[in-house]
Design an enzyme around this catalytic site. Structure first.
Site, mmCIF file in Angstrom:
data_model
loop_
_atom_site.group_PDB
_atom_site.id
_atom_site.type_symbol
_atom_site.label_atom_id
_atom_site.label_comp_id
_atom_site.label_asym_id
_atom_site.label_seq_id
_atom_site.Cartn_x
_atom_site.Cartn_y
_atom_site.Cartn_z
ATOM 1 N N HIS A 43 1.414 3.955 1.886
ATOM 2 C CA HIS A 43 1.991 4.729 2.994
ATOM 3 C C HIS A 43 3.516 4.788 2.881
ATOM 4 C CE1 HIS A 43 -1.877 4.096 5.563
ATOM 5 N NE2 HIS A 43 -1.972 5.114 4.738
ATOM 6 N N ASP A 96 -0.160 -3.904 6.228
ATOM 7 C CA ASP A 96 -0.831 -3.374 7.418
ATOM 8 C C ASP A 96 -2.286 -3.829 7.489
ATOM 9 O OD1 ASP A 96 1.521 -2.084 7.952
ATOM 10 O OD2 ASP A 96 0.748 -0.052 7.697
ATOM 11 N N HIS A 119 0.848 -1.201 0.000
ATOM 12 C CA HIS A 119 0.000 0.000 0.000
ATOM 13 C C HIS A 119 0.873 1.236 0.000
ATOM 14 C CE1 HIS A 119 0.729 -0.488 4.309
ATOM 15 N NE2 HIS A 119 0.225 0.717 4.532
ATOM 16 N N HIS A 159 -7.426 -0.851 5.304
ATOM 17 C CA HIS A 159 -6.420 0.072 5.858
ATOM 18 C C HIS A 159 -6.229 1.208 4.853
ATOM 19 C CE1 HIS A 159 -2.817 1.371 8.003
ATOM 20 N NE2 HIS A 159 -2.105 1.248 6.906
ATOM 21 N N HIS A 187 4.608 -4.686 10.714
ATOM 22 C CA HIS A 187 4.953 -3.956 11.943
ATOM 23 C C HIS A 187 5.061 -4.895 13.138
ATOM 24 C CE1 HIS A 187 4.475 0.274 10.581
ATOM 25 N NE2 HIS A 187 3.558 -0.225 9.764
ATOM 26 N N ASP A 208 5.945 4.657 4.908
ATOM 27 C CA ASP A 208 6.789 3.685 5.614
ATOM 28 C C ASP A 208 6.819 2.334 4.888
ATOM 29 O OD1 ASP A 208 4.022 3.494 6.601
ATOM 30 O OD2 ASP A 208 4.766 2.027 8.041
ATOM 31 N N HIS A 209 6.093 2.229 3.774
ATOM 32 C CA HIS A 209 6.078 0.992 2.979
ATOM 33 C C HIS A 209 6.696 1.167 1.593
ATOM 34 C CE1 HIS A 209 3.498 -1.230 5.865
ATOM 35 N NE2 HIS A 209 3.313 0.014 6.260
HETATM 36 FE FE FE Z 1 2.691 0.868 8.042
HETATM 37 ZN ZN ZN Z 2 0.093 1.702 6.515
#
Ligand code: FE
Ligand code: ZN
Length: 251
Positions: A55, A126, A53, A109, A164, A57-58
């Protein structure tokens, strides 16, 4: 089958490195530096990037990895993914390091969230966490419930590689939902030992998640009772799920 290794990133992300015979793929490289360090240390050539996805952090490390290795980038068609060469919407079959991979649509998400399933291993970003699930940033409870249902039908021995390290806090919440669960108490102790030894709590297995993850247990009497006590309008799956997810947001 390829080897699967965690690359810790930021405070609690895992970037998954798949390695086989000098070749590599990565799932959700939010940061390039720790990935480059591992690829160099293991003398691996990066040939595929999988994104679950949008985001940061990905996918934050994609541009730098592409500049150096030029791998194709697979990711959700419905989302903005840096350098995406192979947009996917779920239902596709692909090959990664000579292994057949099924692409699953698991929105909730985020709108276009994907999961990647190789027999025995699930990379779910996530969507599903150890004893928990992702927040509903872009989707509805009904959509997330359907997505989790798509994962729950996979074999119980499937290892769950989430993105995570949230398991300990998720387990505290799960115990608030099901205080009588012996399976939860056993998992709490096992995860405590792993974390105390500096080890990841993931992967778990899908069977373990079905026994201890409240978000996969919305049809269980104890979870229904807890949801009703937290304002669920009735005992339907979607209302139970929505009440539990809402409770988790403020836990
Ligand atoms: Fe994340
Ligand atoms: Zn995420």
């Amino acid at each position: 089958m390829f080897e699967i290794l965690p690359i810790p990133a930021f405070s609690d992300n895992y970037i998954w490195l798949l390695a086989s015979d000098g070749r590599a793929a990565v799932v959700d490289p939010g940061d390039a530096a720790p990935v480059i360090a591992q690829l160099e240390a293991r003398q691996l050539a990066l040939e595929t990037i999988l994104i679950t996805h949008h985001h940061a952090d990905h996918q934050g490390g994609v541009a730098e990895l592409v500049e150096r290795w030029h791998p194709p980038v697979f990711g959700p068609a419905a989302e903005s993914i840096t350098g995406c060469t192979n947009p996917l919407s779920g239902g596709e079959k692909m090959t990664v390091l000579d292994q057949a991979v099924d692409v699953l649509s698991v929105g909730g998400h985020t709108r276009g969230h994907l999961a990647y399933h190789v027999p025995g291993a699930l990379f779910c970003g996530d969507t599903l966490f150890g004893a928990g699930c992702g927040r509903l940033f872009e989707g509805t409870p009904a959509q997330m419930l359907a997505s989790l249902g798509r994962l729950a039908v996979l074999p119980d021995d499937t290892r769950v590689y989430c993105a995570h390290e949230y398991t300990e806090v998720n387990l505290r919440f799960a115990l608030a939902v099901e205080p009588e669960s012996a399976a939860l108490r056993e998992r709490v102790e096992r995860v405590r030992q792993l974390r105390a030894a500096g080890l990841p709590s993931v992967p778990s297995t899908l069977g373990e998640e079905k026994r201890t993850n409240p978000f996969l247990r919305c049809a269980q009497p104890a979870v229904i009772a807890a949801a009703l006590a937290r304002g669920a309008v009735d005992a339907s799956l979607v209302h139970v799920f929505a009440a539990i997810r809402g409770w988790r947001n403020t836990f």
